[in-house]
Design a protein around this motif. Structure first.
Motif, mmCIF file in Angstrom:
data_model
loop_
_atom_site.group_PDB
_atom_site.id
_atom_site.type_symbol
_atom_site.label_atom_id
_atom_site.label_comp_id
_atom_site.label_asym_id
_atom_site.label_seq_id
_atom_site.Cartn_x
_atom_site.Cartn_y
_atom_site.Cartn_z
ATOM 1 N N ILE A 210 0.873 -1.178 0.000
ATOM 2 C CA ILE A 210 0.000 0.000 0.000
ATOM 3 C C ILE A 210 0.915 1.235 0.000
ATOM 4 N N PRO A 211 1.324 1.714 -1.154
ATOM 5 C CA PRO A 211 2.376 2.728 -1.202
ATOM 6 C C PRO A 211 2.035 4.058 -0.541
ATOM 7 N N ASP A 212 0.758 4.451 -0.565
ATOM 8 C CA ASP A 212 0.393 5.746 0.008
ATOM 9 C C ASP A 212 -0.352 5.646 1.334
ATOM 10 N N GLY A 213 -0.503 4.434 1.872
ATOM 11 C CA GLY A 213 -1.174 4.263 3.149
ATOM 12 C C GLY A 213 -2.677 4.386 3.112
ATOM 13 N N THR A 214 -3.264 4.583 1.933
ATOM 14 C CA THR A 214 -4.720 4.692 1.805
ATOM 15 C C THR A 214 -5.366 3.345 2.116
ATOM 16 N N PRO A 215 -6.466 3.321 2.875
ATOM 17 C CA PRO A 215 -7.115 2.037 3.156
ATOM 18 C C PRO A 215 -7.399 1.262 1.878
ATOM 19 N N PRO A 216 -6.976 0.001 1.816
ATOM 20 C CA PRO A 216 -7.084 -0.757 0.565
ATOM 21 C C PRO A 216 -8.505 -1.244 0.297
ATOM 22 N N ARG A 217 -8.732 -1.586 -0.938
ATOM 23 C CA ARG A 217 -10.004 -2.165 -1.380
ATOM 24 C C ARG A 217 -9.636 -3.500 -2.022
ATOM 25 N N CYS A 218 -9.782 -4.572 -1.271
ATOM 26 C CA CYS A 218 -9.214 -5.864 -1.651
ATOM 27 C C CYS A 218 -10.268 -6.821 -2.180
ATOM 28 N N LEU A 219 -10.089 -7.270 -3.403
ATOM 29 C CA LEU A 219 -10.927 -8.316 -3.981
ATOM 30 C C LEU A 219 -10.258 -9.662 -3.709
ATOM 31 N N GLY B 116 -17.300 -13.752 -13.060
ATOM 32 C CA GLY B 116 -17.672 -13.014 -11.860
ATOM 33 C C GLY B 116 -16.531 -12.173 -11.325
ATOM 34 N N ALA B 117 -15.321 -12.718 -11.383
ATOM 35 C CA ALA B 117 -14.161 -11.982 -10.899
ATOM 36 C C ALA B 117 -13.877 -10.768 -11.778
ATOM 37 N N LEU B 118 -13.962 -10.935 -13.093
ATOM 38 C CA LEU B 118 -13.729 -9.805 -13.993
ATOM 39 C C LEU B 118 -14.794 -8.735 -13.822
ATOM 40 N N ALA B 119 -16.034 -9.165 -13.611
ATOM 41 C CA ALA B 119 -17.105 -8.192 -13.383
ATOM 42 C C ALA B 119 -16.860 -7.407 -12.099
ATOM 43 N N ALA B 120 -16.353 -8.092 -11.058
ATOM 44 C CA ALA B 120 -16.078 -7.410 -9.790
ATOM 45 C C ALA B 120 -14.942 -6.400 -9.944
ATOM 46 N N VAL B 121 -13.936 -6.740 -10.740
ATOM 47 C CA VAL B 121 -12.843 -5.793 -10.984
ATOM 48 C C VAL B 121 -13.389 -4.539 -11.671
ATOM 49 N N ARG B 122 -14.238 -4.739 -12.664
ATOM 50 C CA ARG B 122 -14.761 -3.593 -13.416
ATOM 51 C C ARG B 122 -15.720 -2.749 -12.569
ATOM 52 N N GLU B 123 -16.572 -3.412 -11.800
ATOM 53 C CA GLU B 123 -17.589 -2.672 -11.054
ATOM 54 C C GLU B 123 -17.043 -2.009 -9.804
ATOM 55 N N HIS B 124 -16.185 -2.720 -9.051
ATOM 56 C CA HIS B 124 -15.779 -2.239 -7.731
ATOM 57 C C HIS B 124 -14.375 -1.643 -7.700
ATOM 58 N N ARG B 125 -13.633 -1.764 -8.786
ATOM 59 C CA ARG B 125 -12.319 -1.132 -8.938
ATOM 60 C C ARG B 125 -11.431 -1.360 -7.704
ATOM 61 N N PRO B 126 -11.123 -2.617 -7.394
ATOM 62 C CA PRO B 126 -10.282 -2.901 -6.222
ATOM 63 C C PRO B 126 -8.870 -2.366 -6.399
ATOM 64 N N THR B 127 -8.258 -2.013 -5.284
ATOM 65 C CA THR B 127 -6.837 -1.630 -5.327
ATOM 66 C C THR B 127 -5.941 -2.859 -5.351
ATOM 67 N N HIS B 128 -6.415 -3.955 -4.777
ATOM 68 C CA HIS B 128 -5.624 -5.184 -4.711
ATOM 69 C C HIS B 128 -6.516 -6.363 -5.070
ATOM 70 N N VAL B 129 -6.030 -7.214 -5.941
ATOM 71 C CA VAL B 129 -6.714 -8.453 -6.302
ATOM 72 C C VAL B 129 -5.824 -9.598 -5.828
ATOM 73 N N LEU B 130 -6.381 -10.478 -4.990
ATOM 74 C CA LEU B 130 -5.595 -11.559 -4.391
ATOM 75 C C LEU B 130 -6.152 -12.901 -4.840
ATOM 76 N N GLY B 131 -5.296 -13.711 -5.478
ATOM 77 C CA GLY B 131 -5.747 -15.002 -5.969
ATOM 78 C C GLY B 131 -4.572 -15.918 -6.238
ATOM 79 N N VAL B 132 -4.863 -17.055 -6.856
ATOM 80 C CA VAL B 132 -3.821 -18.016 -7.223
ATOM 81 C C VAL B 132 -3.647 -17.983 -8.739
ATOM 82 N N PRO B 133 -2.489 -18.397 -9.241
ATOM 83 C CA PRO B 133 -2.233 -18.292 -10.675
ATOM 84 C C PRO B 133 -3.294 -18.953 -11.559
ATOM 85 N N THR B 134 -3.831 -20.086 -11.130
ATOM 86 C CA THR B 134 -4.847 -20.765 -11.937
ATOM 87 C C THR B 134 -6.050 -19.869 -12.182
ATOM 88 N N MET B 135 -6.487 -19.152 -11.152
ATOM 89 C CA MET B 135 -7.632 -18.249 -11.303
ATOM 90 C C MET B 135 -7.345 -17.172 -12.338
#
Length: 552
Positions: A230-239, A274-293
């Motif tokens: 979190i480079p600027d210390g802003t509260p993250p938005r994590c998917l 569903g994951a791509l839709a969530a990225v587009r709709e909610h604009r997370p700062t961090h996306v956490l997953g495994v390579p297969t996903m």
């Protein structure tokens, strides 16, 4: 702690734990107190976004206090272990925080885990209650867990989360407990160095490993890991594409909310669309997953031409990350791809935000630069545990603020995987280069990582040996471009008729082993090849599986 309660003792020297508090590395507050401070600081910040919509910190806190009141009325209190088997969503977050507020110990495990494994976890952890979904994607966890009551004398309550009319007889409705009076609840103030959560990892054992973590290890050690991204210390938005109930998912409630005051974006199950839709709709700062996903998401993006709003970071862990996936993901997501090397056992190292694509070496993507505010890493001789010089390959060992207390109900694992001065033995082989960058080159222990989920070959082998057509069996992982690895069963038949892959699957289902652990390849051999030490030669079997066209 009562005399008959499960003992969770800290295997790290107490002076180390205290030093990390004194220097500010760990917050020295329990998870609920940290969360409550975040709620007071920003009453209406969004805490959770799930299928039901948005939930702010104040509304979440009221639900947490109500549930804590209801659980306390059931007799659940400090030090009690409570299992949680819920899909990602607000209910799992509420349960996490309510148990922390009581000073109880949360034992989350993902939906889809079979009843055989659940029984093992609840029994060994001496859980007094479990909160489970009545139905989720064809699973009926609450009903299944209620059937265990007779064989688990410590398990007093099964709490069912679901729609009215679907609750199994004998269970307690979660909705009923959520009607408790939040105004009258006075939270416990547990020792921040006491157990808060038990992480579950199948690891390399025949039964899943359980590892106890303190409030400070979660919010401090694991919290410092996320802080570095979190480079600027802003509260993250994590998917979170992984279950919050997984070890990777422990960076959710305890870290994203309690430590950093951020927002959790949650899907009750993963799909690429569903994951791509969530990225587009909610604009997370961090996306956490495994390579297969991510590979699945990249397949859906191919040719679409639609750009994604770039996050701060795409954080990939749980399985080895290959160079091709990393490069494609960096281009598609428009942000740095962070390779996370970590485990439930207490190791963490990542490549950071310094480059869009993680650096590589001759063996693939490197693990990164260890952060002592999270976990110091050394390379040791596997036999003597003596520290090796830079450049020498040895066993990766780890110790730091995120180091867990101990293994749960398994002193033999403490003896095997913890050194006398508290270092965690990972079973992985690697080296530190001249710049102190960690390179992982192999594994001492034999596990198969399929799409980020650990499968213990020993567990599957144990169940397959009871198959009437199996005389001998060895299970190995074979490379797979989508899942990373898939499990293969190498079988010596008993009698003239060899088993089929389908019959092996039916057998394992009947023995309670969930589908994700079933072999997906079958190799029938006359005899298992042996090493010079007389053990099954898994490397030779793996070569036959990858080179031979005689896969059945």
């Amino acid at each position: 702690m009562t005399a008959d309660r499960l003992e969770l003792r800290d295997l790290l020297p107490a002076e180390l734990r205290r030093a990390w508090v004194v220097d500010g590395t760990c917050p020295d507050l329990d998870l609920y107190s940290l969360f409550r401070a975040r709620q007071i600081a920003d009453l209406h910040r969004t805490a959770v976004i799930d299928a039901k919509g948005k939930l702010c910190y104040t509304a979440l806190d009221r639900k947490v206090r109500a549930l804590a009141t209801g659980l306390r009325d059931l007799g659940i209190g400090p030090g009690d272990v409570v299992g949680v088997q819920l899909p990602d969503g607000r209910a799992s977050v509420i349960a996490d925080l309510a148990l922390a507020a009581l000073g109880a110990v949360s034992l989350p495990f993902p939906v889809g885990r079979g009843v055989l494994e659940a029984e093992c976890l609840l029994r060994r952890a001496e859980a007094v209650a479990v909160i489970a979904a009545t139905e989720h994607r064809a699973f009926r966890h609450a009903a299944d867990l209620h059937t265990l009551s007779g064989s688990l004398p410590r398990l007093r309550h099964v709490i069912a989360a679901g729609r009215p009319g679907t609750l199994p007889d004998g269970t307690i409705p979660l909705a009923q407990l959520l009607r408790g009076d939040p105004g009258g609840f006075v939270p416990a103030r547990p020792d921040p160095d006491s157990a808060a959560r038990i992480l579950v990892s199948s690891g390399s054992e025949a039964e899943p490993k359980m590892i106890a973590y303190s409030h400070n290890a979660l919010a401090g050690g694991r919290g410092n890991f996320l802080a570095s991204l979190i480079p600027d210390g802003t509260p993250p938005r994590c998917l979170f594409l992984v279950p919050l109930a997984s070890a990777f998912g422990s960076n959710g409630t305890a870290v994203t909310l309690a430590r950093h005051g951020g927002t959790l974006v949650l899907l009750d199950h993963f799909t690429a669309d569903g994951a791509l839709a969530a990225v587009r709709e909610h604009r997370p700062t961090h996306v956490l997953g495994v390579p297969t996903m991510v590979r699945m998401m990249l397949e859906r993006l191919d040719g679409s031409g639609a750009e994604l709003p770039p996050p701060t970071a795409l954080v990939l862990g749980g399985a080895p990350l290959d160079e091709t996936t990393a490069a494609a993901a960096a281009q598609a997501f428009g942000c740095p791809v962070v390779n996370l090397y970590g485990s439930a056992d207490g190791v963490n190292c990542h490549t950071g935000l310094g480059s869009s694509v993680p650096p590589t070496d001759g063996s693939g993507v490197v693990a990164g630069h260890p952060d002592p505010r999270v976990a110091e890493i050394r390379i040791a001789d596997p036999e003597t545990h003596e520290q090796l010089p830079d450049g020498a390959v040895g066993e990766i060992i780890s110790r730091g603020p995120m180091t867990p207390l101990c293994y749960v109900g398994a002193p033999e694992l403490d003896a095997r995987y913890r050194t006398p001065d508290g270092w965690v033995r990972t079973g992985d082989l690697g080296y530190l280069d001249a710049e102190s960058v960690l390179h992982v080159v192999g594994r001492l222990k034999d596990i198969v990582i399929r799409g980020g989920a650990n499968i213990s070959p020993a567990e599957v082998e144990r169940e397959l040996t009871a198959h009437p057509q199996v005389r001998d069996v060895a299970c190995v992982g074979v490379p797979d471009p989508l899942m990373g690895e898939r499990l293969a069963a190498c079988v010596v038949a008993r009698g003239p008729q060899a088993p089929t892959l389908a019959s092996l699957g039916e057998h394992l289902t009947g023995r309670g082993l969930e589908r994700r652990k079933h072999p997906e390849r079958l190799l029938v051999v006359a005899e298992l090849p042996l090493t010079a030490a007389g053990k099954p030669d898994r490397a030779a079997l793996r070569r036959r599986l990858t080179e031979s066209s005689a896969l059945l």
